[in-house]
Design a protein around this motif. Structure first.
Motif, PDB file in Angstrom:
ATOM      1  N   GLU A 277       7.246  11.050  -8.739  1.00 59.24           N
ATOM      2  CA  GLU A 277       6.037  10.070  -9.029  1.00 59.24           C
ATOM      3  C   GLU A 277       5.514   9.695  -7.348  1.00 59.24           C
ATOM      4  O   GLU A 277       6.172   8.850  -6.974  1.00 59.24           O
ATOM      5  CB  GLU A 277       5.271   9.457 -10.727  1.00 59.24           C
ATOM      6  CG  GLU A 277       4.172   9.467 -10.575  1.00 59.24           C
ATOM      7  CD  GLU A 277       3.641   8.376 -11.554  1.00 59.24           C
ATOM      8  OE1 GLU A 277       5.184   8.358 -12.329  1.00 59.24           O
ATOM      9  OE2 GLU A 277       2.899   8.280 -11.660  1.00 59.24           O
ATOM     10  N   ARG A 278       4.357  10.036  -7.116  1.00 61.91           N
ATOM     11  CA  ARG A 278       3.577   8.955  -5.956  1.00 61.91           C
ATOM     12  C   ARG A 278       1.988   8.408  -5.997  1.00 61.91           C
ATOM     13  O   ARG A 278       1.524   9.217  -6.318  1.00 61.91           O
ATOM     14  CB  ARG A 278       3.982   9.895  -4.553  1.00 61.91           C
ATOM     15  CG  ARG A 278       3.492   9.578  -3.027  1.00 61.91           C
ATOM     16  CD  ARG A 278       3.261   9.936  -2.005  1.00 61.91           C
ATOM     17  NE  ARG A 278       4.746  10.131  -1.420  1.00 61.91           N
ATOM     18  CZ  ARG A 278       5.074  11.133  -1.010  1.00 61.91           C
ATOM     19  NH1 ARG A 278       3.848  12.393  -0.761  1.00 61.91           N
ATOM     20  NH2 ARG A 278       6.535  11.432  -0.667  1.00 61.91           N
ATOM     21  N   GLY A 279       2.026   7.004  -5.909  1.00 67.48           N
ATOM     22  CA  GLY A 279       1.133   6.488  -6.267  1.00 67.48           C
ATOM     23  C   GLY A 279       0.475   6.108  -4.943  1.00 67.48           C
ATOM     24  O   GLY A 279       0.972   5.743  -3.962  1.00 67.48           O
TER      25      GLY A 279
ATOM     26  N   GLN B 293       1.112   2.372  -1.087  1.00 60.72           N
ATOM     27  CA  GLN B 293       2.016   3.644  -1.211  1.00 60.72           C
ATOM     28  C   GLN B 293       2.771   2.770  -2.049  1.00 60.72           C
ATOM     29  O   GLN B 293       3.849   2.080  -1.740  1.00 60.72           O
ATOM     30  CB  GLN B 293       2.075   4.281  -0.073  1.00 60.72           C
ATOM     31  CG  GLN B 293       3.353   5.508  -0.886  1.00 60.72           C
ATOM     32  CD  GLN B 293       3.766   6.918   0.173  1.00 60.72           C
ATOM     33  OE1 GLN B 293       2.626   7.327   1.100  1.00 60.72           O
ATOM     34  NE2 GLN B 293       5.164   6.390   0.055  1.00 60.72           N
ATOM     35  N   TRP B 294       4.053   3.826  -3.483  1.00 62.96           N
ATOM     36  CA  TRP B 294       4.658   3.254  -4.183  1.00 62.96           C
ATOM     37  C   TRP B 294       5.188   5.021  -4.955  1.00 62.96           C
ATOM     38  O   TRP B 294       4.117   5.782  -5.135  1.00 62.96           O
ATOM     39  CB  TRP B 294       4.637   2.325  -5.510  1.00 62.96           C
ATOM     40  CG  TRP B 294       3.677   3.154  -6.075  1.00 62.96           C
ATOM     41  CD1 TRP B 294       2.536   2.533  -6.650  1.00 62.96           C
ATOM     42  CD2 TRP B 294       3.745   3.475  -7.345  1.00 62.96           C
ATOM     43  NE1 TRP B 294       1.034   3.547  -7.584  1.00 62.96           N
ATOM     44  CE2 TRP B 294       2.831   4.320  -7.907  1.00 62.96           C
ATOM     45  CE3 TRP B 294       5.207   4.884  -8.028  1.00 62.96           C
ATOM     46  CZ2 TRP B 294       2.696   4.727  -9.592  1.00 62.96           C
ATOM     47  CZ3 TRP B 294       5.113   5.015  -8.816  1.00 62.96           C
ATOM     48  CH2 TRP B 294       3.827   5.219 -10.094  1.00 62.96           C
ATOM     49  N   GLU B 295       6.779   4.813  -4.825  1.00 65.55           N
ATOM     50  CA  GLU B 295       7.199   6.351  -5.075  1.00 65.55           C
ATOM     51  C   GLU B 295       8.186   6.084  -6.762  1.00 65.55           C
ATOM     52  O   GLU B 295       8.108   4.889  -6.921  1.00 65.55           O
ATOM     53  CB  GLU B 295       7.673   7.001  -4.305  1.00 65.55           C
ATOM     54  CG  GLU B 295       7.046   7.851  -3.497  1.00 65.55           C
ATOM     55  CD  GLU B 295       7.487   7.854  -2.390  1.00 65.55           C
ATOM     56  OE1 GLU B 295       7.127   8.768  -0.937  1.00 65.55           O
ATOM     57  OE2 GLU B 295       9.323   7.864  -2.243  1.00 65.55           O
TER      58      GLU B 295
ATOM     59  N   ASP C 168      -1.700   2.895  -5.290  1.00 70.71           N
ATOM     60  CA  ASP C 168      -2.081   1.981  -5.973  1.00 70.71           C
ATOM     61  C   ASP C 168      -1.578   0.731  -6.649  1.00 70.71           C
ATOM     62  O   ASP C 168      -1.509  -0.299  -7.132  1.00 70.71           O
ATOM     63  CB  ASP C 168      -3.014   2.380  -7.560  1.00 70.71           C
ATOM     64  CG  ASP C 168      -2.288   3.088  -8.393  1.00 70.71           C
ATOM     65  OD1 ASP C 168      -1.201   3.237  -8.455  1.00 70.71           O
ATOM     66  OD2 ASP C 168      -2.384   3.631  -9.427  1.00 70.71           O
TER      67      ASP C 168
END
Ligand code: FMN
Length: 240
Positions: A73-75, A82-84, A77
């Motif tokens: 998953e990559r977001g 960016q976070w993964e 928010d």
């Protein structure tokens, strides 16, 4: 460098933090077929040992890299943009650690793993110096005569921008990646042994920029009765 007297890491104020890109060339695709072997997790926990082995076929190396690093998953928010989510947990979901594959045998594929394309890519420099340095280091640290070293490295720029006192987070991320690689290797029937070095010299000899730091390595070997060696903790080079 993180030591036990380091100050506690503290998140900085929220906001997007850009990452540097490392340009790879001559991307060599790894075999696309990556099956998941029917292995019991508790057998993996019970079976893992630090072992060296033989040369690693490219397909098996690809499976290891895929299963150990796959993006789930990559977001965009997160508090720092960016976070993964990947198999290994990472502070802030930043995942700054990448893998450089360096075989002991110069004929096998060497390069930085690009998980987005499931391929291994080169930098501008010739790999020969890094392969030679790595071979000398692996020989000093283990009994391996074959196999492929996965050198962990990171560009700490983004983590530094997100946290005050970021060093211990990076080293804890490295420990987590090391464990995931060792467990995944075991699940795939491969041998693995962590290396007690940082690996800065090897990473820079390969052509990675000076701001990149080495964060340890895991040497992978194919399993076969002829080459298998369980590390003997009484040997000098295993006391790390
Ligand atoms: C951070 C770290 C560094 C290590 N460095 C080396 C090393 O340089 N050479 C080596 O042969 N084993 C190394 N090892 C493997 C340990 O010697 C091994 O984990 C320990 O002897 C226990 O054996 P086991 O892993 O088979 O359970 C390292 C392990 C860790 C976690």
């Amino acid at each position: 460098m993180a030591i036990h007297t380091d100050a506690e890491p503290l998140p900085r104020i929220p906001g997007d933090r850009p990452a540097n890109a490392i340009e790879l060339r001559d991307l060599k695709p790894l075999p696309a077929h990556v099956e998941t072997p029917p292995v019991d997790f508790f057998d993996v926990l019970a079976g893992r040992r630090s072992r060296v082995g033989g040369s690693v076929p490219t397909g098996l190396l690809g499976k290891l890299l895929w299963h150990a690093t796959q993006l789930r998953e990559r977001g965009f928010d997160g508090r720092f943009g960016q976070w993964e989510s990947r198999p290994t947990p990472s502070a802030g979901g930043i995942h700054s650690i990448r893998l450089l594959a360096i075989p002991l045998d110069a004929d096998d594929v060497a390069g930085v793993y690009d998980d987005a394309t499931h391929a291994i890519g080169r930098l501008d420099q010739d790999a020969a110096a890094a392969i030679a340095l790595n071979r000398a280091s692996v020989t000093e640290l283990t009994a391996a005569v074959a196999g492929t070293t996965l050198q962990l490295f990171a560009d700490p720029t983004r983590l530094t921008a997100c946290y005050d006192n970021h060093s211990s987070l990076l080293w804890r991320d490295a420990g987590a990646v090391t464990a995931t690689l060792c467990m995944t290797a075991e699940a795939l029937g491969l041998n693995a042994v962590p290396l007690g070095r940082h690996g800065d010299e090897v990473a820079h000899a390969f052509g990675l920029p000076a701001y990149v730091v080495g964060l340890g390595a895991v040497h992978i070997g194919a399993r076969s009765s002829a080459n298998d060696t369980v590390r003997d903790p009484t040997l000098e080079h295993t006391r790390r």
